[in-house]
Design a protein around this motif. Structure first.
Motif, PDB file in Angstrom:
ATOM      1  N   ILE A 167      11.566   0.547   3.516  1.00  0.00           N
ATOM      2  CA  ILE A 167      11.422   1.452   2.383  1.00  0.00           C
ATOM      3  C   ILE A 167      12.221   2.714   2.689  1.00  0.00           C
ATOM      4  CG2 ILE A 167       9.811   2.811   0.999  1.00  0.00           C
ATOM      5  CD1 ILE A 167       7.685   0.746   1.582  1.00  0.00           C
ATOM      6  N   LEU A 168      13.017   3.166   1.707  1.00  0.00           N
ATOM      7  CA  LEU A 168      13.830   4.362   1.854  1.00  0.00           C
ATOM      8  C   LEU A 168      13.406   5.385   0.809  1.00  0.00           C
ATOM      9  CD1 LEU A 168      15.807   1.667   2.320  1.00  0.00           C
ATOM     10  CD2 LEU A 168      17.456   3.438   2.867  1.00  0.00           C
ATOM     11  N   ILE A 169      13.406   6.658   1.201  1.00  0.00           N
ATOM     12  CA  ILE A 169      13.081   7.758   0.304  1.00  0.00           C
ATOM     13  C   ILE A 169      14.082   8.883   0.550  1.00  0.00           C
ATOM     14  CG2 ILE A 169      10.627   7.149   0.262  1.00  0.00           C
ATOM     15  CD1 ILE A 169      10.119   9.529   2.114  1.00  0.00           C
ATOM     16  N   LYS A 215       4.242   5.746  -5.572  1.00  0.00           N
ATOM     17  CA  LYS A 215       4.206   5.845  -7.032  1.00  0.00           C
ATOM     18  C   LYS A 215       3.210   6.905  -7.486  1.00  0.00           C
ATOM     19  CE  LYS A 215       5.590   1.052  -7.896  1.00  0.00           C
ATOM     20  NZ  LYS A 215       5.163  -0.270  -8.439  1.00  0.00           N
ATOM     21  N   ASP A 216       2.070   6.989  -6.820  1.00  0.00           N
ATOM     22  CA  ASP A 216       1.091   8.012  -7.191  1.00  0.00           C
ATOM     23  C   ASP A 216       1.640   9.415  -6.947  1.00  0.00           C
ATOM     24  OD1 ASP A 216      -0.610   5.994  -7.897  1.00  0.00           O
ATOM     25  OD2 ASP A 216      -1.727   6.013  -5.996  1.00  0.00           O
ATOM     26  N   ALA A 222       0.826  -1.212   0.000  1.00  0.00           N
ATOM     27  CA  ALA A 222       0.000   0.000   0.000  1.00  0.00           C
ATOM     28  C   ALA A 222       0.859   1.261   0.000  1.00  0.00           C
ATOM     29  CB  ALA A 222      -0.930  -0.016   1.209  1.00  0.00           C
ATOM     30  N   ILE A 223       1.964   1.247   0.761  1.00  0.00           N
ATOM     31  CA  ILE A 223       2.840   2.424   0.812  1.00  0.00           C
ATOM     32  C   ILE A 223       3.532   2.642  -0.525  1.00  0.00           C
ATOM     33  CG2 ILE A 223       4.936   3.324   1.875  1.00  0.00           C
ATOM     34  CD1 ILE A 223       4.051   2.023   4.475  1.00  0.00           C
ATOM     35  N   TYR A 249      12.026   5.980  -4.472  1.00  0.00           N
ATOM     36  CA  TYR A 249      12.134   5.117  -3.301  1.00  0.00           C
ATOM     37  C   TYR A 249      13.089   3.976  -3.591  1.00  0.00           C
ATOM     38  CZ  TYR A 249       8.961   2.089  -5.930  1.00  0.00           C
ATOM     39  OH  TYR A 249       8.396   1.304  -6.909  1.00  0.00           O
ATOM     40  N   GLU A 250      13.513   3.322  -2.521  1.00  0.00           N
ATOM     41  CA  GLU A 250      14.312   2.105  -2.598  1.00  0.00           C
ATOM     42  C   GLU A 250      13.759   1.097  -1.601  1.00  0.00           C
ATOM     43  OE1 GLU A 250      18.407   2.853  -1.964  1.00  0.00           O
ATOM     44  OE2 GLU A 250      18.730   3.849  -3.903  1.00  0.00           O
ATOM     45  N   ILE A 251      13.913  -0.174  -1.910  1.00  0.00           N
ATOM     46  CA  ILE A 251      13.410  -1.255  -1.061  1.00  0.00           C
ATOM     47  C   ILE A 251      14.610  -2.003  -0.492  1.00  0.00           C
ATOM     48  CG2 ILE A 251      12.006  -3.341  -0.968  1.00  0.00           C
ATOM     49  CD1 ILE A 251      10.429  -2.292  -3.321  1.00  0.00           C
ATOM     50  N   ALA A 252      14.564  -2.287   0.800  1.00  0.00           N
ATOM     51  CA  ALA A 252      15.648  -3.003   1.471  1.00  0.00           C
ATOM     52  C   ALA A 252      15.054  -4.021   2.442  1.00  0.00           C
ATOM     53  CB  ALA A 252      16.560  -2.028   2.214  1.00  0.00           C
TER      54      ALA A 252
END
Length: 533
Positions: free
Chosen positions: A83-85, A68-69, A62-63, A74-77
């Protein structure tokens, strides 16, 4: 300079150097270009910081959809759990996601009723309500700092027409604690009462709490009441001793300085539980409760018959006297009864559990330190103990602080022992403070420091790598030219050199110079001429 001439000069330079130096130059150029490109990409990349961690798959999905909207990079770890922004958008994004109820946490909450379908049976509604309650409780428990995740299971038995046949509700909670964290007894009881208060008819005794290691934290019956009472008694004794220690230590440190006193207090407690009832009669305190008075009095106004009893004595015949009566004597009778109420005191006393029996106090105080010049001129510290008058004052102050009682058997001992010098302690503290401040400053300006690092890298690379290698390659080319000049020359080269240098000389001088410059060649040339002739 035209680009074609630059290319030609580069080709000529490459052709005039050895293959080893040519390979070195090409490798250096390629490494410099790649390093510069890498640094440009690194400095241009956003500084990503952690937005959320330990997310469930539903919350992570959901996040990501919301990011994306909003077109937020972002990055995923951590295998999709973090989640990183970019750092500059962390707080704004968190507020926007919180306004939409994200992250929701594990389980399903009361949002399950947002899309209620028509025709839903009562059984399905009850199941959804139970799921929603479990999910909301799990989210609430996850708010504890020590809890990483949790699961709540509630069992609601079916209702019966007969109260005797109804079974109580039960619940179980499984906690996954964070690494190195533990829940104390008050926190566990708080979770138990939180769950029991959220479910109708759920008794706290029917709530079981288990951690991720399988240890039961709540829901079991203690083996005996004696063990729990002993634990409470030890806790009460520890709190009392700590209270006395803090009172003495803060008082001494205020007068002597921080870290100048060590205090230990031991209390002997009496945990016997006693109840006593007494009735005390007070003889001096008596009150008339009732009084009864009876008086009887008789006067002499009546007569009583005398003589021979019978009929004959009552007839006055034959000259006989009639029978006479004598007067009875008077009397008085008095009876008095008085009831007294004696004062009585009835007292019911319950002795407090945890009566202080005896106190033992041990206090160590530091002396004073003074700086003095040593024999070699170096600075040294000398220790000066406290005077007996000061120690007597400290002992008196400690006695007043703990309410010293000789009859109770209290003991207090105050001694003077040297501690570490305050100078070393303060210097260590200053180093820690300085280190913390330096790290915090570097962290604050980290985004700006990377650009400075890029400029410094380029400058140092040019000064210590590129420039020395170019000088080496250039000097090598000159040496290579010298070596080429020392090689034997061809006839055409000799003719060109002699022809250019002898245009201004006479023919005879030119011939002599040529013969003198190259004697061996001239001799060989003359031999060839003689052979031909």
């Amino acid at each position: 300079m035209p680009f074609s001439e630059l290319i030609a000069q580069i080709k000529a330079l490459l052709m005039n150097i050895s293959p080893a130096k040519r390979m070195t130059l090409l490798t250096l150029s390629a490494g410099t270009i790649l390093g510069f490109v890498f640094l440009m990409l690194w400095t241009g990349r956003p500084d990503f910081q952690l937005l959320y961690t330990n997310l469930e798959s539903e919350d992570a999905g959901a996040i990501l959809a919301e990011l994306k909207d909003q077109k937020v990079p972002y990055e995923i770890a951590s295998n999709g759990r973090s989640i990183l922004i970019p750092r500059e958008r962390i707080y704004e994004t968190r507020l926007e996601l919180a306004s939409q109820g994200l992250p929701q946490g594990s389980g399903v909450g009361f949002e399950i009723f947002d899309n209620t379908k028509l025709g839903m049976t009562e059984f399905v509604q009850n199941v959804n309500y139970q799921r929603a309650t479990q999910g909301e409780l799990s989210r609430t428990i996850n708010g504890f700092a020590e809890v990483e995740s949790s699961r709540v299971h509630i069992v609601m038995p079916p209702k019966s027409l007969f109260i005797e046949e109804e079974k109580p509700a039960t619940a179980s909670v499984v906690l996954k604690l964070r690494r190195g964290k533990r829940l104390n007894t008050d926190q566990v009881q708080g979770i138990v009462h939180l769950v029991s208060s959220s479910v109708s008819g759920l008794n706290p005794d029917n709530v079981t709490v288990v951690d991720n290691n399988g240890r039961m934290l709540a829901g079991f019956k203690p083996g005996s009441a004696v063990g729990q009472v002993s634990s409470d008694q030890l806790e009460f004794q520890a709190k009392l001793e700590k209270n006395y220690q803090d009172r003495i230590r803060t008082m001494l440190e205020t007068a002597l300085g921080p870290g100048k006193a060590i205090v230990r207090v031991s209390c002997s407690m009496d945990f016997k539980r006693q109840e006593k009832t007494e009735e005390t009669y007070q003889t001096d305190n008596k009150v008339v409760r009732s009084e009864q008075l009876f008086n009887e009095t008789s006067n002499g106004g009546t007569t009583s018959p005398m003589g021979v009893p019978g009929v004959v004595s009552n007839l006055a015949e034959g000259g006989k006297q009639p029978t006479t009566t004598a007067q009875a004597p008077s009397f008085q009778k008095q009876d008095r009864t008085v009831n007294y109420e004696i004062g009585k005191v009835t007292s019911h006393t319950i002795e407090p559990v945890g009566r202080l029996g005896r106190i033992s106090v041990a206090v160590i105080v530091d002396g004073s330190y003074r700086s003095a010049a040593g024999t070699t001129g170096a600075e040294r510290w000398e220790y000066f103990p406290r005077t007996p008058e000061e120690m007597a004052k400290f002992e008196g102050i400690v006695k007043r602080a703990v309410n010293f009682d000789v009859k109770r058997g209290d003991e207090i001992e105050v001694v003077n022992i040297p501690f570490e010098t305050a100078r070393l302690t303060l210097s260590g503290n200053q180093e820690e403070i300085t280190e913390g401040g330096w790290l915090s400053t570097l962290k604050r300006y980290g985004s700006v420091a990377k650009y400075g690092f890029l400029a410094l890298f380029v400058l140092l690379s040019f000064a210590f790598v590129v420039r020395p290698l170019v000088q080496w390659l250039t000097s090598g080319s000159i040496e290579n030219g010298d070596i080429l000049n020392r090689l034997p020359k061809t006839v055409g080269e000799l003719e060109r050199e002699y022809g250019e240098g002898m245009k201004s000389l006479p023919f005879k001088n030119k011939a002599l110079q040529m013969i003198t410059a190259d004697k061996e060649g001239s001799v060989e040339l003359l031999r060839n001429w003689l052979k031909e002739s």
